[in-house]
Design a protein around this motif. Structure first.
Motif, PDB file in Angstrom:
ATOM      1  N   ASN A  79     -62.457  -8.141 -32.847  1.00  0.00           N
ATOM      2  CA  ASN A  79     -62.675  -7.055 -33.799  1.00  0.00           C
ATOM      3  C   ASN A  79     -63.596  -7.541 -34.912  1.00  0.00           C
ATOM      4  O   ASN A  79     -63.311  -8.542 -35.570  1.00  0.00           O
TER       5      ASN A  79
ATOM      6  N   ILE B 155     -61.723  -9.900 -26.281  1.00  0.00           N
ATOM      7  CA  ILE B 155     -61.921  -8.764 -27.188  1.00  0.00           C
ATOM      8  C   ILE B 155     -61.837  -9.294 -28.614  1.00  0.00           C
ATOM      9  O   ILE B 155     -60.908 -10.042 -28.954  1.00  0.00           O
TER      10      ILE B 155
ATOM     11  N   ASP C 186     -63.947  -2.935 -32.093  1.00  0.00           N
ATOM     12  CA  ASP C 186     -63.761  -3.912 -31.027  1.00  0.00           C
ATOM     13  C   ASP C 186     -65.046  -4.137 -30.243  1.00  0.00           C
ATOM     14  O   ASP C 186     -65.765  -3.183 -29.902  1.00  0.00           O
TER      15      ASP C 186
END
Length: 285
Positions: free
Chosen positions: A65, A63, A70
């Motif tokens: 950002n 994941i 995200d």
């Protein structure tokens, strides 16, 4: 055209890059380059099936950002300190743009019940992709802030590194290969649960602009076959040699309708044998 029953891959050990016991997972002994172990293709990758615990202990969920939002993708463990994935997952092409809070989830975790994650120290993208956006260089190497614990209290390792191929080796025939990742499982449904895997056919290179003169591996989705989908980017395209998995490609992606490619659409994988020198330079610097 018929599909070769023999794979082209040759495993090579690269000191400080690959592990001595690389490519060994729970089901490794069932997989060889000469005998393709079959699965039910009708199960939810598209038309694939869910991985068993420790079956492919090199797959990670990522994941990242970007500008406050995200994004997720897949990746592959090389060794205790390094993850390989796709460059576009970590690349911001708009100004101003900030990449932050990169989280690496190991151990084939259930996407609905994510627990501990690993943070990163730095990441590296080839200049050919970062500056020139050359698709055949859509790769990234992530250096973790702390080494992974590859020890296990169970019969099988839950985290292990994958093997790398001999430099510059390519397939000269259509062949079968395995794909895996945290992407969608069909045209309308995101993944729920553990990562999935499936078989596909990789095409003999034609050495033109379609496969970037052989530096990308091309696969075409056929009826009944598996295929990588949205969210699988950065995941492995692999073959097994004497029970050990070798990473022949990293999922780049292709033309999508919603989440997955249409029948006869092609997907592309960065051919790792053409990037061994770059990997060695970054990891060993």
């Amino acid at each position: 055209m018929s599909v070769s029953s023999v794979v082209h891959s040759v495993i090579k050990h690269y000191p400080n890059v690959t592990l001595i016991d690389c490519g060994v997972g729970r089901e490794s002994l069932l997989m060889t380059g000469q005998c393709i172990h079959s699965y039910d293709w009708t199960k939810p990758i598209e038309n694939g099936r869910q991985l068993e615990t420790a079956e492919m202990p090199w797959i990670v969920f990522i994941i990242v950002n970007r500008n406050g939002k995200d994004f997720s993708g897949s990746g592959v463990v090389l060794n205790n300190n390094w993850i390989i994935t796709s460059g576009h997952l970590l690349l911001c092409r708009y100004n101003p743009c900030k990449v932050s809070n990169i989280r690496i989830y190991t151990g084939n975790q259930d996407i609905n019940h994510l627990t501990d994650y690993h943070t990163i120290d730095d990441y590296f993208i080839p200049n050919e992709f970062r500056k020139g956006y050359q698709m055949s260089y859509d790769l990234a190497l992530i250096r973790l802030s702390k080494p992974l614990n590859l020890m296990s209290n169970t019969e099988y390792k839950t985290i292990n590194g994958i093997c790398l191929p001999k430099e510059d080796i390519i397939n000269t025939n259509d062949e079968l290969a395995l794909i895996a990742g945290y992407g969608a499982i069909n045209d309308t449904t995101k993944l729920k649960g553990r990562p999935h895997m499936g078989w596909l056919k990789i095409m003999k290179p034609v050495f033109d602009s379609n496969d970037s003169n052989g530096t990308m591996i091309t696969a075409e989705r056929t009826p009944g076959g598996s295929m990588t989908c949205k969210g699988d980017s950065g995941g492995p395209l692999l073959q097994y040699i004497n029970g050990r998995a070798v990473l022949i490609g990293v999922t780049k992606g292709g033309i999508m309708s919603n989440y997955c490619p249409k029948i006869s659409f092609q997907t592309y994988y960065i051919r790792l044998s053409k990037h061994i020198e770059w990997i060695k330079q970054i990891v060993c610097q």
